[in-house]
Write a protein that holds these residues in place. Structure first.
Motif, PDB file in Angstrom:
ATOM      1  N   GLY A 210       0.824  -1.205   0.000  1.00 43.60           N
ATOM      2  CA  GLY A 210       0.000   0.000   0.000  1.00 43.60           C
ATOM      3  C   GLY A 210       0.851   1.245   0.000  1.00 43.60           C
ATOM      4  N   THR A 214      -2.285   4.826   3.305  1.00 41.02           N
ATOM      5  CA  THR A 214      -3.364   3.865   3.073  1.00 41.02           C
ATOM      6  C   THR A 214      -3.728   3.076   4.323  1.00 41.02           C
ATOM      7  N   ASN A 608      -5.912   6.433  -0.103  1.00 39.49           N
ATOM      8  CA  ASN A 608      -5.018   7.230   0.742  1.00 39.49           C
ATOM      9  C   ASN A 608      -5.861   8.064   1.706  1.00 39.49           C
ATOM     10  N   PRO A 633      -2.154   5.585  -4.834  1.00 39.92           N
ATOM     11  CA  PRO A 633      -3.299   5.592  -3.918  1.00 39.92           C
ATOM     12  C   PRO A 633      -4.116   6.860  -4.089  1.00 39.92           C
TER      13      PRO A 633
END
Length: 760
Positions: A210, A214, A608, A633
Motif C-alpha cells: 500500500g 493507506t 489514501n 493511492p
C-alpha cells in the motif's frame, strides 16, 4: 443529513453509553478488589502459590484492558432488519451478568460486529442502519447515521455511504484531527478493504502492499489484535512478534494495541531482536548494504573457521613433571575429527578436546614406556582413561586447547572480526580492499545491521549448554525430592484410624497429585509474560509475525526473521516504492521466494486516507519516476493548502527554516526533515510539537505540517534517494513546504512557480 448535535436519539444513546460505563466500572472494581486480595495472600502450598500467580496475571491483564477501553468504549451500532435488538460495537465485549449474560457491547473483532465495517447499500448484509457514536470522555457528542436501505435513507435524509467510504463523516473527522505524536487506532472507521485484510484467514505469508497514507500500519496492528482474539489458544503461548523500522516508530504505535484490548505482543526492531544486544551504533549506507547481503554468510563461516587454529610451532607442555608436545599433527587430526561431525563450533569443541586429549594421553603413555593395549604392561586401559581425566583438569593443557579452539560468543567473533584488518582480510578475500575498509570499526557496540550477523553467528557457533542442562536436572531432582517429602508428611500426618473411618471415595492430597506434578507447580517461570520470555530467548518461535515497512529488511534480516517463524504465518506490510535502505527489497518475490517459493498472497490498499490530494498530486510525479507501474493511492480529501517551495541563499537556509517553523500556526505536530548534518544543526527547534528528523527516522510516521530542507540532498544522500524523497513528501496530513538553496530536483520543478505563503 440531520444535524448530529441535535440528533433525536442523542439522549437515548447517552443513557445506553452511560450504562456501559457503569458496567465497565463494576468490572474494573471487581478486578481491582480481587487483585488486592490475591496480592495480600502469602505463603501457602505450592499449588496455592501457583494459583495466586495465575490470578495476579489474569486480573492485572483485565485491568489493563478496562483502562485501555475507557476512551471510546462504544463507537457504533447497527440495526438489523430481522427486528432483533440493535448491536452496539465497542473496543471490548461486555456482558450483562444479571440477564442471562446478554451481550451489551460487541467486541469489534467478533463476527457479529463485522457488518458494521462491510455493509453497503448494494450488499447490506441484513443491516438497515449503521450509526457512528462519537464520544468525548464519557459524553456522547455526536451521532451520524447511514441508512443502507435507499428508501429509508431518503425518508430520513440520511447518508447511504454510496461513495465507497463507510462512515465518511466519522472518518473525515478523524483524518482532520491534529496529530498527537502517538498513533490512534482506526477501530471506529475501518474500511471494507482494510477489514478484509484484518480478518484474512490466510495461513501463510500475507503481503499488504500500500502507498503512503493507506493505513498499512493500522491494518497490521488491528490484524494482530484480531488474530489474538480469534486464535487465542494457539497464540497466547507462542506469542505474536511485531517488527517496526525504528524505536521512534515503536513509540508511535505503542499505545494502539492496548487500546484494542491486547497487551501480550512483543514489539521490536530488527536491530534489537537479538537478545541482550541493543543497536546503538550507526552504520554508513555502504556498510549497511554490505552487511545486509548474503555474501556475509561465507564471511562469517570463514571467520569462525579461522578461530579453529593450528599452532605454527609445537607447544611444549608438562604433565606430571613429564614433557608432552602439542604439535600440528595432533591438532590437525583433532580439528578434522571435530569438523567432520558437522556440528556448530561450540558443540564440536568437546570432540576436538577429546581427540587432542586422547593423543596427548597416548604420547604420555609412550613416554613412560607403555602403550594403550591392556596386555600386562605398565599401564592398563583404565590407567589411560585416568590420565585423560587428569589432563582435562590440568589448567595448562586446557588453556592451550582453549586457545586453539575457543568457546566463542557471537558478540566476541563479530567484534574481533570488524576490528581487525587481518581477520577481515582472511575471512573476506572476495571483498575489495575498499569494502573491507568500509566494514572496519573500532570499539564496542553494535548497529541494526549487526543483529542479523550476530544471529547467523549464533547458528554457526551453537550453544554448549550441557553444563546448564545438568544443573537444571539437579534442580529438578531436588524439587521432586522436596515435593515427595511434602507428600510423605501429608501421608504420615493422617492418623491410621482416621483413614480407616473415611469414606473410600474421599480422596486425600496424595491421591490427587504425585511428586513430579507437585514439583511442576513450584516452577515460577510462568510469572513472566510470553513476550518477556520470548524476548530473552533467541531460539523462541512465534505463532505469528507482523513486519511493518517490510521492504526495508535486508537479505540477512529475512534469514534472522524466518528462524523465528518456522510455520511461515506472517503478515508483511510495506511499499516497495518507499524502500530507502540500500539493502532493502524492491521485489516481494525476491525477498520471499527463498523461504516460501510462490506460497504467499499479495493484497493491496488503494485508498489514501492521510495525504491530501494537493500533496499527492506532487508525490505522484516522484512515484512515476520510481516505478510507473505502481498503483497511485487515491486521496479521499483535500486540505485546502497547496504545497510551497522557497528558494534562499545557502547562508540563509537554516535561518529561514527556523522562521518558517516559528510561523507555523496550524494545530498539531510539525516535522522538519533534513540530512544528518542539518538535523544536528537544527536540533534547537525540537519541542513537544516540533520534530527534527532524517527521512529514515520519519518513515512510518505522520505530521500535520512538514518542511523538507534541501530535497536535492535527500536525492544525493542514498542510492535510493528518490524513494526517500517520496517518503518525505508523503508524511504530511495537512501542509507541506520546501526550503532549498540548491535547484529543485526535476520531479519537483512544478513548485518553482508556486506562490510562497505569506510570512506575516
Amino acid at each position: 443529513m440531520p444535524d448530529a448535535r441535535v440528533h433525536p436519539d442523542l439522549e437515548h444513546e447517552q443513557r445506553y453509553v452511560s450504562a456501559l460505563y457503569e458496567r465497565l466500572d463494576h468490572l474494573r472494581s471487581y478486578a481491582q478488589q480481587r487483585l488486592s486480595q490475591v496480592l495480600l495472600e502469602s505463603g501457602g502450598t505450592p499449588q496455592a502459590r501457583s494459583e495466586r500467580d495465575s490470578f495476579t496475571r489474569m486480573y492485572s491483564e483485565d485491568l489493563t484492558r478496562y483502562d485501555a477501553a475507557e476512551n471510546g468504549l462504544c463507537f457504533g451500532r447497527i440495526d438489523v432488519e430481522d427486528g432483533t435488538e440493535p448491536r452496539y460495537i465497542g473496543r471490548i465485549g461486555i456482558l450483562d451478568e444479571v440477564n442471562d449474560y446478554e451481550t451489551l457491547l460487541l467486541d469489534w473483532r467478533a463476527p457479529l460486529a463485522r457488518p458494521f465495517y462491510l455493509a453497503t447499500p448494494a450488499a447490506p448484509d441484513g443491516v438497515t442502519r449503521r450509526r457512528h457514536i462519537r464520544t468525548r470522555s464519557r459524553q456522547v457528542t455526536a451521532l451520524n447515521d447511514e441508512y443502507l436501505d435507499l428508501a429509508a435513507a431518503e425518508a430520513h435524509g440520511g447518508d447511504t455511504g454510496a461513495g465507497g467510504v463507510a462512515g465518511e463523516s466519522a472518518l473525515l473527522a478523524a483524518l482532520e484531527a491534529a496529530r498527537t505524536g502517538h498513533m490512534r487506532d482506526i477501530v471506529e472507521t475501518i474500511q471494507s478493504e482494510q477489514d478484509t485484510i484484518i480478518r484474512s484467514n490466510h495461513k501463510s505469508v500475507l503481503v499488504v502492499q500500500g502507498g503512503p497514507g493507506t493505513g498499512k500500519t493500522a491494518v497490521a496492528l488491528h490484524r494482530a489484535a484480531y488474530l489474538l482474539y480469534t486464535y487465542r489458544q494457539q497464540l497466547e503461548k507462542s506469542g505474536v512478534l511485531i517488527i517496526g523500522p525504528s524505536e521512534t516508530f515503536l513509540d508511535y504505535i505503542g499505545q494502539v494495541l492496548p487500546s484494542l484490548g491486547e497487551t501480550g505482543v512483543l514489539l521490536s526492531t530488527i536491530g534489537d531482536l537479538y537478545p541482550g544486544v541493543r543497536a546503538t551504533r550507526e552504520d554508513s549506507l555502504e556498510a549497511s548494504e554490505l552487511k545486509g547481503s548474503l555474501s556475509m554468510i561465507d564471511v562469517l563461516k570463514k571467520a569462525v573457521r579461522d578461530r579453529q587454529e593450528v599452532p605454527s610451532k609445537p607447544l611444549e607442555l608438562r604433565f606430571d613433571t613429564y614433557p608432552i608436545t602439542l604439535d600440528r599433527k595432533i591438532v590437525t587430526r583433532a580439528r578434522g575429527r571435530a569438523r567432520s561431525s558437522r556440528r556448530p563450533h561450540n558443540l564440536a569443541r568437546p570432540i576436538f578436546v577429546a581427540a587432542a586429549i586422547e593423543a596427548l594421553a597416548e604420547q604420555f603413555a609412550s613416554t613412560l614406556g607403555a602403550n594403550i593395549v591392556d596386555d600386562g604392561n605398565l599401564l592398563s586401559r583404565g590407567d589411560i582413561a585416568d590420565i585423560r581425566d587428569e589432563m582435562r583438569e590440568d589448567a595448562a593443557i586446557m588453556e592451550a586447547l582453549d586457545a586453539l579452539w575457543p568457546d566463542l560468543t557471537p558478540q566476541q567473533v563479530l567484534t574481533d572480526l570488524l576490528a581487525s584488518p587481518e581477520r577481515l582480510a582472511s575471512a573476506a578475500p572476495d571483498l575489495s580492499e575498499d569494502e573491507r575498509t568500509t566494514l572496519l570499526r573500532a570499539g564496542f557496540g553494535f548497529s541494526a545491521a549487526d543483529a542479523p550477523l550476530l544471529d547467523e553467528l549464533a547458528e554457526l557457533l551453537g550453544v554448549d549448554d550441557a553444563a546448564e542442562r545438568e544443573r537444571a536436572q539437579r534442580r529438578w531432582r531436588a524439587q521432586i525430592a522436596e515435593a515427595q517429602g511434602a507428600l510423605d508428611i501429608l501421608t504420615g500426618s493422617a492418623p491410621q484410624d482416621l483413614e480407616d473411618e473415611l469414606d473410600p471415595e474421599i480422596l486425600m492430597a496424595y491421591d490427587l497429585i504425585d511428586a513430579s506434578q507437585l514439583a511442576e507447580r513450584q516452577d515460577h517461570g510462568h510469572q513472566y509474560t510470553t513476550a518477556e520470555r520470548a524476548a530473552a530467548d533467541r531460539s523462541w518461535t512465534y505463532g505469528h509475525v507482523i513486519v511493518d515497512e517490510a521492504q526495508e529488511l535486508s537479505q540477512m534480516a529475512w534469514r534472522m526473521l524466518m528462524r523465528r517463524i518456522p510455520n511461515r504465518w506472517m503478515t508483511l506490510v510495506g511499499d516497495t516504492a518507499q524502500t530507502g535502505d540500500p539493502a532493502g527489497s524492491s521485489s516481494w518475490q525476491d525477498a520471499l521466494g527463498p523461504y516460501v517459493a510462490q506460497r504467499w498472497k499479495l493484497t493491496e490498499l488503494t485508498v489514501n486516507y492521510r495525504t491530501p490530494s494537493e500533496i499527492m498530486d506532487l508525490a505522484r510525479r516522484v512515484l512515476e519516476e520510481i516505478d510507473p507501474d505502481q498503483t497511485v493511492p487515491q486521496s479521499v480529501r483535500e486540505s485546502g493548502f497547496a504545497p510551497w517551495a522557497q528558494f534562499v541563499d545557502t547562508s540563509d537556509l537554516l535561518d529561514v527554516v527556523r522562521s518558517r517553523v516559528a510561523e507555523e500556526t496550524g494545530p498539531g505536530l510539525t516535522a522538519v526533515l533534513a540530512g544528518h548534518d542539518q538535523v544536528e544543526r537544527l536540533a534547537d527547534l525540537r519541542s513537544d510539537t516540533v520534530s527534527v528528523l532524517t527521512v529514515k527516522d520519519a518513515k512510518g510516521l505522520e505530521f500535520d505540517s512538514v518542511i523538507i530542507v534541501e530535497p536535492q540532498d535527500v536525492l544525493d544522500g542514498s542510492p535510493r534517494g528518490i524513494n526517500d524523497l517520496y517518503v518525505a513528501l508523503t508524511r504530511a496530513t495537512q501542509r507541506l513546504g520546501i526550503v532549498h538553496a540548491r535547484p529543485l530536483p526535476t520531479v519537483l520543478s512544478s513548485l518553482d512557480a508556486s506562490v510562497v505563503p505569506s510570512r506575516t
